[in-house]
Every structure is written in C-alpha cells, then in structure tokens.
Design a protein around this motif. Structure first.
Motif, PDB file in Angstrom:
ATOM      1  N   HIS A 252       0.849  -1.172   0.000  1.00  0.00           N
ATOM      2  CA  HIS A 252       0.000   0.000   0.000  1.00  0.00           C
ATOM      3  C   HIS A 252       0.900   1.243   0.000  1.00  0.00           C
ATOM      4  O   HIS A 252       1.938   1.255   0.647  1.00  0.00           O
ATOM      5  CB  HIS A 252      -0.866  -0.017   1.269  1.00  0.00           C
ATOM      6  CG  HIS A 252      -1.849   1.094   1.380  1.00  0.00           C
ATOM      7  ND1 HIS A 252      -3.144   0.983   0.923  1.00  0.00           N
ATOM      8  CD2 HIS A 252      -1.745   2.337   1.898  1.00  0.00           C
ATOM      9  CE1 HIS A 252      -3.793   2.122   1.152  1.00  0.00           C
ATOM     10  NE2 HIS A 252      -2.957   2.956   1.746  1.00  0.00           N
ATOM     11  N   ALA A 253       0.493   2.263  -0.768  1.00  0.00           N
ATOM     12  CA  ALA A 253       1.271   3.511  -0.893  1.00  0.00           C
ATOM     13  C   ALA A 253       2.515   3.332  -1.753  1.00  0.00           C
ATOM     14  O   ALA A 253       3.462   4.106  -1.638  1.00  0.00           O
ATOM     15  CB  ALA A 253       1.635   4.093   0.468  1.00  0.00           C
ATOM     16  N   PHE A 254       2.504   2.352  -2.655  1.00  0.00           N
ATOM     17  CA  PHE A 254       3.699   2.114  -3.480  1.00  0.00           C
ATOM     18  C   PHE A 254       4.029   3.292  -4.389  1.00  0.00           C
ATOM     19  O   PHE A 254       5.151   3.399  -4.888  1.00  0.00           O
ATOM     20  CB  PHE A 254       3.541   0.838  -4.318  1.00  0.00           C
ATOM     21  CG  PHE A 254       2.493   0.910  -5.404  1.00  0.00           C
ATOM     22  CD1 PHE A 254       2.752   1.539  -6.616  1.00  0.00           C
ATOM     23  CD2 PHE A 254       1.243   0.318  -5.222  1.00  0.00           C
ATOM     24  CE1 PHE A 254       1.791   1.585  -7.623  1.00  0.00           C
ATOM     25  CE2 PHE A 254       0.279   0.361  -6.225  1.00  0.00           C
ATOM     26  CZ  PHE A 254       0.553   1.008  -7.426  1.00  0.00           C
ATOM     27  N   ASN A 255       3.088   4.201  -4.603  1.00  0.00           N
ATOM     28  CA  ASN A 255       3.369   5.367  -5.448  1.00  0.00           C
ATOM     29  C   ASN A 255       4.056   6.498  -4.689  1.00  0.00           C
ATOM     30  O   ASN A 255       4.607   7.410  -5.302  1.00  0.00           O
ATOM     31  CB  ASN A 255       2.072   5.896  -6.059  1.00  0.00           C
ATOM     32  CG  ASN A 255       2.304   7.032  -7.029  1.00  0.00           C
ATOM     33  OD1 ASN A 255       2.809   6.828  -8.122  1.00  0.00           O
ATOM     34  ND2 ASN A 255       1.960   8.262  -6.621  1.00  0.00           N
ATOM     35  N   ASN A 256       4.035   6.453  -3.370  1.00  0.00           N
ATOM     36  CA  ASN A 256       4.522   7.558  -2.557  1.00  0.00           C
ATOM     37  C   ASN A 256       6.040   7.495  -2.379  1.00  0.00           C
ATOM     38  O   ASN A 256       6.555   6.735  -1.571  1.00  0.00           O
ATOM     39  CB  ASN A 256       3.826   7.546  -1.195  1.00  0.00           C
ATOM     40  CG  ASN A 256       4.076   8.807  -0.396  1.00  0.00           C
ATOM     41  OD1 ASN A 256       5.077   9.495  -0.582  1.00  0.00           O
ATOM     42  ND2 ASN A 256       3.168   9.119   0.505  1.00  0.00           N
ATOM     43  N   TYR A 263       7.508   2.623  -1.046  1.00  0.00           N
ATOM     44  CA  TYR A 263       7.614   3.079  -2.429  1.00  0.00           C
ATOM     45  C   TYR A 263       8.259   2.009  -3.296  1.00  0.00           C
ATOM     46  O   TYR A 263       9.245   1.387  -2.922  1.00  0.00           O
ATOM     47  CB  TYR A 263       8.469   4.350  -2.481  1.00  0.00           C
ATOM     48  CG  TYR A 263       8.759   4.866  -3.870  1.00  0.00           C
ATOM     49  CD1 TYR A 263       7.730   5.220  -4.747  1.00  0.00           C
ATOM     50  CD2 TYR A 263      10.075   4.998  -4.313  1.00  0.00           C
ATOM     51  CE1 TYR A 263       8.017   5.699  -6.015  1.00  0.00           C
ATOM     52  CE2 TYR A 263      10.370   5.495  -5.574  1.00  0.00           C
ATOM     53  CZ  TYR A 263       9.333   5.842  -6.424  1.00  0.00           C
ATOM     54  OH  TYR A 263       9.618   6.318  -7.679  1.00  0.00           O
ATOM     55  N   ASN A 264       7.652   1.776  -4.477  1.00  0.00           N
ATOM     56  CA  ASN A 264       8.224   0.841  -5.430  1.00  0.00           C
ATOM     57  C   ASN A 264       8.300   1.550  -6.777  1.00  0.00           C
ATOM     58  O   ASN A 264       7.272   1.804  -7.416  1.00  0.00           O
ATOM     59  CB  ASN A 264       7.371  -0.424  -5.540  1.00  0.00           C
ATOM     60  CG  ASN A 264       7.985  -1.462  -6.454  1.00  0.00           C
ATOM     61  OD1 ASN A 264       7.929  -1.356  -7.671  1.00  0.00           O
ATOM     62  ND2 ASN A 264       8.588  -2.492  -5.867  1.00  0.00           N
ATOM     63  N   GLU A 265       9.495   1.902  -7.193  1.00  0.00           N
ATOM     64  CA  GLU A 265       9.676   2.734  -8.376  1.00  0.00           C
ATOM     65  C   GLU A 265       9.101   2.105  -9.638  1.00  0.00           C
ATOM     66  O   GLU A 265       8.430   2.775 -10.435  1.00  0.00           O
ATOM     67  CB  GLU A 265      11.163   3.044  -8.585  1.00  0.00           C
ATOM     68  CG  GLU A 265      11.422   3.979  -9.746  1.00  0.00           C
ATOM     69  CD  GLU A 265      12.900   4.329  -9.904  1.00  0.00           C
ATOM     70  OE1 GLU A 265      13.212   5.240 -10.688  1.00  0.00           O
ATOM     71  OE2 GLU A 265      13.727   3.686  -9.233  1.00  0.00           O
ATOM     72  N   ALA A 266       9.341   0.814  -9.833  1.00  0.00           N
ATOM     73  CA  ALA A 266       8.874   0.154 -11.052  1.00  0.00           C
ATOM     74  C   ALA A 266       7.350   0.164 -11.127  1.00  0.00           C
ATOM     75  O   ALA A 266       6.766   0.503 -12.170  1.00  0.00           O
ATOM     76  CB  ALA A 266       9.403  -1.271 -11.108  1.00  0.00           C
ATOM     77  N   ALA A 267       6.694  -0.209 -10.035  1.00  0.00           N
ATOM     78  CA  ALA A 267       5.228  -0.229 -10.017  1.00  0.00           C
ATOM     79  C   ALA A 267       4.669   1.177 -10.146  1.00  0.00           C
ATOM     80  O   ALA A 267       3.676   1.402 -10.855  1.00  0.00           O
ATOM     81  CB  ALA A 267       4.733  -0.874  -8.725  1.00  0.00           C
ATOM     82  N   ALA A 268       5.313   2.134  -9.481  1.00  0.00           N
ATOM     83  CA  ALA A 268       4.839   3.515  -9.533  1.00  0.00           C
ATOM     84  C   ALA A 268       4.913   4.062 -10.954  1.00  0.00           C
ATOM     85  O   ALA A 268       3.963   4.708 -11.434  1.00  0.00           O
ATOM     86  CB  ALA A 268       5.669   4.384  -8.591  1.00  0.00           C
ATOM     87  N   LYS A 269       6.000   3.813 -11.651  1.00  0.00           N
ATOM     88  CA  LYS A 269       6.155   4.320 -13.013  1.00  0.00           C
ATOM     89  C   LYS A 269       5.163   3.673 -13.967  1.00  0.00           C
ATOM     90  O   LYS A 269       4.587   4.350 -14.844  1.00  0.00           O
ATOM     91  CB  LYS A 269       7.587   4.091 -13.490  1.00  0.00           C
ATOM     92  CG  LYS A 269       8.603   5.032 -12.868  1.00  0.00           C
ATOM     93  CD  LYS A 269       9.987   4.836 -13.467  1.00  0.00           C
ATOM     94  CE  LYS A 269      10.969   5.874 -12.934  1.00  0.00           C
ATOM     95  NZ  LYS A 269      12.334   5.700 -13.518  1.00  0.00           N
TER      96      LYS A 269
END
Length: 284
Positions: A252-256, A263-269
């Motif tokens: 949860h909050a992987f975009n933050n 935070y997960n950069e790959a998932a966020a992008k």
C-alpha cells in the motif's frame, strides 16, 4: 524490512492507534526501543529526501479557492505555462492532507499536459497541519457527506475554468482513492477516475458510475484488496468501463516516493504511465 512491521505501520496510519501505542508495538516487533527508533525514518514520510519528479520551470502554479458547503475550500493549482483548453484533473490526497508529496503529484499531472488541482480537504479547519498525526485525526472528523460535496464542487470549479476544456477527471491515493471511487458514482459528468489502493464503493452505488475507471492495487495490501471481488463483480455486471491492475509484491502507498519502505519505483512508473494514458484518451 519485515512485512509485519510494514503492516503495523499501515495499521497505524489508517486507524486511531496512538503514536505511543504504535511505538510500543514496533519496539516489540523490532526487538527493542532503540532498534525501533532507527526504523522510524524508513517508515515515515520524508519530504526532504524525496526529490521532485517534475521540472517546475515549465509550470504555472497558484493557490486558488472556491466556495464549499461549509466554508472556503482552498487548493494548489498547476498547469503548463501558457496552457489553454486543457483537460482537467482533480488530485485527491491521502489521509495526511495536502502535504508536499500531493503537491508534487499535482505538478506531475500538470507536467503531463493537464490543468491539475490538489484540493485541501482540511481547508475548513484551517488547512493541513504539519503534524501528520493531527492531520489524520482531523480528516477522521470530517463530515463524510459535506466532504463529498466539497470535492464535487471542486470538479465543478475545474469545469468552469477558462483555461480548461470542460472535461474533468480525478485521481486519488489511499483515502483519496476511495474518494475517487465515490466521485465516479456521484458525478455523472466525470470522464475518468483513477483510484490508487482506495476502498471501493458499495455494489449498490456502481450502477451510477458513468466515468471510465482505472483501479491500481498493491499485491500485499490485504486490507484494501479484500473489497476487490465484490467491486469487480458489480462493475462487470453493470457494464462499467474499467481497468484493474494488481501490482504483485508491493505495498500500500507504493506510489509515494516519500515513504522509503513502501515506495516501489517500477510499479509507480508503470501505474503512472497507465494513468496519464487514460487521461489523455478521456480528457483531450
């Protein structure tokens, strides 16, 4: 970091668990108070360490206000410099209010070519406080119906902007993700709604949805994901235009990007590219 610790922090940020009780529970899981205190900076949001993801020189920003149901609502507005006839996006913050992270997200939307507005749900109480626990508590005290109406009025504000094209969408995160779902069921003129790890609306509300939905979920987010099956079944049954993505192995909050352990950069992008693509298709 141990997933049990991340889950504890998630529980703390989404409940009335006091900071004292959270530290106590964290100390037990970590094996001592001293170790727990070294973990805190990795768990809590760090706005200073997280770099902005946009080139602000290309943007025009301002603080705006509009009339809410119970007082003046304020927000942070961003758009490309000299932008005209722009698709409009309402950005809805997490349960910590309109903080630096959400302001940066609003700038990211603007940098993608949109008129973006991050509304402060706590405008009526004097604005988002710096103390995140206080912000969480104040958001929990908001009148749900008044709060919904204030966001619906925010959508109307965007539709009336002369630099916009009248086509409006929304994107929300966590607490704001639920609001994005709610707006889709309460505004028949909404073109697109994107919910990041947000609680779902009741199945009885789904037939009212006219917007195109995009739903981003974290694979490890058991609390929010428990509502997916009933929601998706209702979306299918009612022929709603939707896309649903589950990003495996992320929290949860992987975009933050201000939250180091979640935070997960790959998932966020990937999720962001999908989000902007939807807005370009529906708001142009």
């Amino acid at each position: 970091m141990d997933q049990k610790i991340i889950n504890l922090y998630d529980s703390y940020t989404h409940s009335q668990l006091s900071r004292k009780e959270f530290i106590k529970k964290l100390s037990i899981l970590a094996g001592g108070t001293a170790i727990a205190m070294t973990m805190l900076p990795l768990l809590e949001n760090n706005y200073v360490a997280a770099a902005s993801l946009v080139n602000e020189d290309q943007l025009s920003t301002e603080t705006i206000s509009y009339k809410g149901v119970n007082g003046e609502m304020k927000g942070f507005l961003a758009k490309p410099k000299n932008g005209k006839n722009l698709g409009c996006v309402l950005v809805i913050h997490e349960n910590r209010g309109l903080n630096p992270h959400t302001i940066d997200v609003t700038k990211q939307v603007a940098a993608a070519g949109f008129l973006a507005l991050g509304v402060d749900a706590l405008s009526i109480t004097g604005g988002t406080p710096a103390d995140e626990d206080k912000a969480r508590d104040e958001i929990g005290k908001l009148n749900p119906e008044d709060n919904l109406q204030n966001y619906l009025l925010g959508l109307d504000y965007l539709r009336k902007r002369k630099d916009g094209n009248g086509k409006v969408g929304c994107v929300g995160f966590c607490w704001g993700g639920k609001m994005a779902n709610m707006l889709s069921a309460n505004d028949p003129k909404l073109k697109a709604a994107v919910a990041y790890y947000g609680a779902q609306v009741e199945a009885s509300e789904v037939p009212k949805i006219k917007a195109s939905l995009m739903l981003h979920y974290a694979g490890l987010d058991e609390r929010i994901n428990a509502g997916i099956p009933a929601y998706e079944a209702a979306l299918k049954q009612n022929g709603i235009d939707y896309q649903l993505y589950i990003y495996e192995g992320v929290n949860h909050a992987f975009n933050n990007n201000t939250s180091p352990t979640r935070y997960n950069e790959a998932a966020a992008k990937l999720a962001w590219a999908r989000t902007i693509d939807l807005f370009k298709k529906k708001l142009s």
